[in-house]
Design a protein around this motif. Sequence first.
Motif, PDB file in Angstrom:
ATOM      1  N   LEU A  92      11.250  -5.596   6.142  1.00 28.03           N
ATOM      2  CA  LEU A  92      10.535  -6.166   4.984  1.00 28.03           C
ATOM      3  C   LEU A  92       9.598  -5.133   4.367  1.00 28.03           C
ATOM      4  N   THR A  93       8.899  -4.384   5.236  1.00 28.65           N
ATOM      5  CA  THR A  93       7.968  -3.372   4.728  1.00 28.65           C
ATOM      6  C   THR A  93       8.710  -2.370   3.844  1.00 28.65           C
ATOM      7  N   ARG A  94       9.849  -1.906   4.340  1.00 33.49           N
ATOM      8  CA  ARG A  94      10.623  -0.923   3.590  1.00 33.49           C
ATOM      9  C   ARG A  94      11.092  -1.498   2.249  1.00 33.49           C
ATOM     10  N   ASN A  95      11.509  -2.771   2.330  1.00 32.75           N
ATOM     11  CA  ASN A  95      11.999  -3.438   1.125  1.00 32.75           C
ATOM     12  C   ASN A  95      10.883  -3.607   0.087  1.00 32.75           C
TER      13      ASN A  95
ATOM     14  N   TYR B 262       0.830  -1.200   0.000  1.00 31.97           N
ATOM     15  CA  TYR B 262       0.000   0.000   0.000  1.00 31.97           C
ATOM     16  C   TYR B 262       0.871   1.260   0.000  1.00 31.97           C
ATOM     17  N   SER B 263       1.943   1.239   0.806  1.00 35.68           N
ATOM     18  CA  SER B 263       2.845   2.398   0.852  1.00 35.68           C
ATOM     19  C   SER B 263       3.480   2.638  -0.509  1.00 35.68           C
ATOM     20  N   GLY B 264       3.865   1.533  -1.158  1.00 39.50           N
ATOM     21  CA  GLY B 264       4.528   1.632  -2.459  1.00 39.50           C
ATOM     22  C   GLY B 264       3.604   2.183  -3.525  1.00 39.50           C
ATOM     23  N   THR B 265       2.366   1.740  -3.486  1.00 41.35           N
ATOM     24  CA  THR B 265       1.419   2.201  -4.506  1.00 41.35           C
ATOM     25  C   THR B 265       0.877   3.601  -4.195  1.00 41.35           C
ATOM     26  N   HIS B 266       1.067   4.051  -2.945  1.00 37.91           N
ATOM     27  CA  HIS B 266       0.620   5.401  -2.582  1.00 37.91           C
ATOM     28  C   HIS B 266       1.816   6.204  -2.079  1.00 37.91           C
ATOM     29  N   LYS B 267       2.871   6.141  -2.867  1.00 41.17           N
ATOM     30  CA  LYS B 267       4.129   6.787  -2.488  1.00 41.17           C
ATOM     31  C   LYS B 267       3.929   8.272  -2.167  1.00 41.17           C
TER      32      LYS B 267
ATOM     33  N   PHE C  29      -0.302   7.702   4.495  1.00 42.31           N
ATOM     34  CA  PHE C  29      -0.051   6.351   4.995  1.00 42.31           C
ATOM     35  C   PHE C  29       1.419   5.966   4.793  1.00 42.31           C
ATOM     36  N   ASP C  30       1.972   6.331   3.642  1.00 44.22           N
ATOM     37  CA  ASP C  30       3.365   6.015   3.326  1.00 44.22           C
ATOM     38  C   ASP C  30       4.297   6.693   4.332  1.00 44.22           C
TER      39      ASP C  30
ATOM     40  N   ARG D 150       8.043  -1.978  -0.058  1.00 44.93           N
ATOM     41  CA  ARG D 150       7.579  -0.655  -0.510  1.00 44.93           C
ATOM     42  C   ARG D 150       8.504  -0.122  -1.611  1.00 44.93           C
ATOM     43  N   ASN D 151       9.819  -0.196  -1.388  1.00 42.16           N
ATOM     44  CA  ASN D 151      10.761   0.321  -2.391  1.00 42.16           C
ATOM     45  C   ASN D 151      10.692  -0.481  -3.692  1.00 42.16           C
ATOM     46  N   ALA D 152      10.536  -1.794  -3.565  1.00 37.95           N
ATOM     47  CA  ALA D 152      10.449  -2.641  -4.757  1.00 37.95           C
ATOM     48  C   ALA D 152       9.188  -2.309  -5.546  1.00 37.95           C
ATOM     49  N   VAL D 153       8.075  -2.108  -4.813  1.00 37.60           N
ATOM     50  CA  VAL D 153       6.798  -1.791  -5.481  1.00 37.60           C
ATOM     51  C   VAL D 153       6.914  -0.441  -6.210  1.00 37.60           C
ATOM     52  N   VAL D 154       7.512   0.548  -5.541  1.00 35.10           N
ATOM     53  CA  VAL D 154       7.708   1.874  -6.154  1.00 35.10           C
ATOM     54  C   VAL D 154       8.488   1.729  -7.456  1.00 35.10           C
ATOM     55  N   ASP D 155       9.503   0.880  -7.397  1.00 38.70           N
ATOM     56  CA  ASP D 155      10.350   0.677  -8.569  1.00 38.70           C
ATOM     57  C   ASP D 155       9.589  -0.037  -9.689  1.00 38.70           C
ATOM     58  N   ILE D 156       8.812  -1.065  -9.293  1.00 40.67           N
ATOM     59  CA  ILE D 156       8.161  -1.909 -10.312  1.00 40.67           C
ATOM     60  C   ILE D 156       6.991  -1.189 -10.999  1.00 40.67           C
TER      61      ILE D 156
END
Lengths: 546, 312
Positions: B195-198, B121-126, B130-131, B200-206
């Motif tokens: 894990l959350t940070r990881n 959710y954090s990654g998709t709502h960068k 919530f992020d 989130r960052n991966a989702v932002v990238d993808i």
Amino acid sequence: MKKKFVTGKKVMTLLLSAVMIFSMTACGSEAPAEAAVDEGSTEATKEAEAGTENVSGEAAAGEMADSITIVRTADAAYLDPNAESIGGAEVMVMQQIYEGLVKSSLDGQSIEPCLASDWTISEDGLTYTFHLVPDIKFSDGTPVTGEDWEWSLLRARDTETSAYAFIAEAIDTVEATDSQVVITLKQPWAPFLADLCNFNMVVGCKAYYDKVGAEGYNKAPLGTGPYMAAEWVKDDHITLEANPYYHEAGYPKTKQIVFSVVTDDNTRLMQLQAGQADIVSEVPLSMAPVAEKDENLNFQMFDSTQQRYFILNTTKAPFDDIKVRQAFEYAVNKEELAQVIAGEYGKPAASIVSDTQGKWCDTDLQSAAYDPEKAKEMLADAGYSDGIDFTLTIRSGSDIYEQMATLIQSEAKEAGFNITIEKLESAAVSEKYENLEHQATILMWIDDIVDPSGVCGWTVDYDQCNGWYTGLNDTALDDLNTQACSELDETKRIEMYHDIQQKVHENANVLPLFSNGFAYASGKNIEGLYVSPFSVLDCKELVKTK
Amino acid sequence: MRQFNYIFKRMIQMIPVLFVISLIAFFIIRLVPGDPARLMLGEKATNDAVAAIRLKYGLDRPLPIQYLKFMRGVLHFDFGNSLKFQVPVWNLIVSRLPVTLALTFLSTAISLLISIPVGYYSGTHKGGFFDRLSNIWNLTAIAMPTFWIGLMLLIFFGIVLKILPVGGIGGGFWGHLKSFILPAFTQSLMTSALLTRNIRNAVVDIISQDFVDFARSKGISEGEIKNKHILKNAMISTVTLLSMRMAYMLGGSIIIESIFALPGIGKLTIDAIFARDYTVVQAVVFIFAIVVMVINLITDVLYSILDPRVKY
């Protein structure tokens, strides 16, 4: 839809795995392989559970709880009194299971009858005749025989791997019948009656030992004490059940005692606050004020023979010079040390013998007051006007030792002693001082018996431990100690021990620092908690009201 | 079939590694100063008693002979008797390993349950509220010392609310479960934050990559894009991180076990090291090495499932 199903399946797998692992945990904790208890003991346990005349009627009436949980820092490794590794954790449990001929009084000032109702000592001090209390039985109902006494006392002397075999060293022969025990000594040995109060001078069941062997005896021993081992999950808890054949009517007052292991100091106290535990042994001194202020707890500080000492290695510079050692006493502020570490419960110590030993402690001996200027002058006289650098080796991970070392470091600096603190893990520290590779260290002592021979022998008998790891071999003092052990006139003995304390003070190789009590906390509903100066906790008096 | 060959090959490769580990496990504890015989007997022991103990347990024999005895035992799954407890080492480990495994497994489960939805959710709502909240929480969870969190949780749930036990292992299934909630949650905090940070960052990238736009343009549902394309790809680096954290949690459980009075393998190990209980230390090191190697193997196999491009 298919995706959701797959996800659901994964979640199910996860949950099932959790259940499986928990089942494993349940098996592991409830029936571990090493928790085996002998069948005989189990039978006796059942009898105890069924309720016997011995257990207090009040407990049966329901006013009192059936079980009391005592939380402590470590578990026992053995329950055989002659096993190799015996420390406070083992002794606390064994004291409930075994009994000897005599015992030290709870105030630690005298020796009282136990399984011997009375005794006589021959004029030459060589023969001790003990008349036994009749009809004593082990916790499985087997009567105690003369053979059991002979076997037990000689085993205490002859077990080579026992750290406490020296306590029974004076014994030459033991001849026992079912009604009396006659012990003949190799030479007069004045502390012998006190030695008989030690935890390894107790009666065990020979026939049972022959049946279960050394390993079985270690796990589920058989004694005549108020309790018997019922369950032992190593490193977690030991459960003791009331001995249905105990010889004192009305005792023990509580059916079950559980010794539970909780290593973390905070958690132990919190378990007491939450009502999960009933008694906390060894409350750290730093936490004593917290426990004392808690209105829902009882905090008790019992008199103890526990003292801490500064050990100076006389085989290495700079402490090979007696003037430097004597100067150092003025560089340590014992008052402050006792106050900071143990608060109102700390007392500066002047003698190597604890003042809780009463007449044996030379109370005329005065501790040097902190005087850095005088220490500097004495150092200058000794040829060290620029001060002295040395390393103080202590064990790491102990708040008390680290605090003490830091305080002494800052106090002694004023007097010209520049101390470097070296913290090593405990095994490495002991190896260092055993080989006299240290310059100075801090150690602790608790007496086991109502006699000063323990700590005095440890300090001056060079063969025992190189003069308490100071490397000082004072043969005249060693001889005096030997004489004191064989002198039967108590007045003369007291004089001799006072003399020893005085001379150790002059030698300044072992510097007594301070003493403190044994700190215990318990629930408000616990009665009968008492700990002797030798750290004997007698559980048979313990009661927990509902 | 290719995967089975790979697993088999990896297992064969473990043998020389285990041999080296056996050497390290055996010799390293013996290089540290401290005599187990003296430690067993305590300070009041005479030198004769110490010599008798050394003889009894074969500690006086040359080290290569002691090592060969250890290895012969290992090949027969016999790790000998604990010097301190006088019971077979295997029994000690078997009674404690489930506690540590349960703790690690539950901590991992809690970490995943928190980190996957929060990280995604954090990654998709960068940059959203919530992020930012999740970032603050992650930093706090990483920064707070484990023992402090553990104690605070014990005070709150055990003493104030009295709904969970203050340490101990409890009795029966529910008793165990109640006892494990706080330690598992405490242990999961840092892992879940990492894990959350990881994730989130991966989702932002993808999500900014072309293949996601391409999938959308093909009309693939958002749910499928989320599960099959974004989350699955984000899990590749997460699996690596998780396997490292699991190995860490297995070996580093001593603080948690100590605060929550759990009789696990961490406490056994540290006690054995202090007591120079050689037989226990070498056995625990050896078994842990196997467990960590198995975790690594599973991680590598998982790669090929998550990313079909990875071939063995």
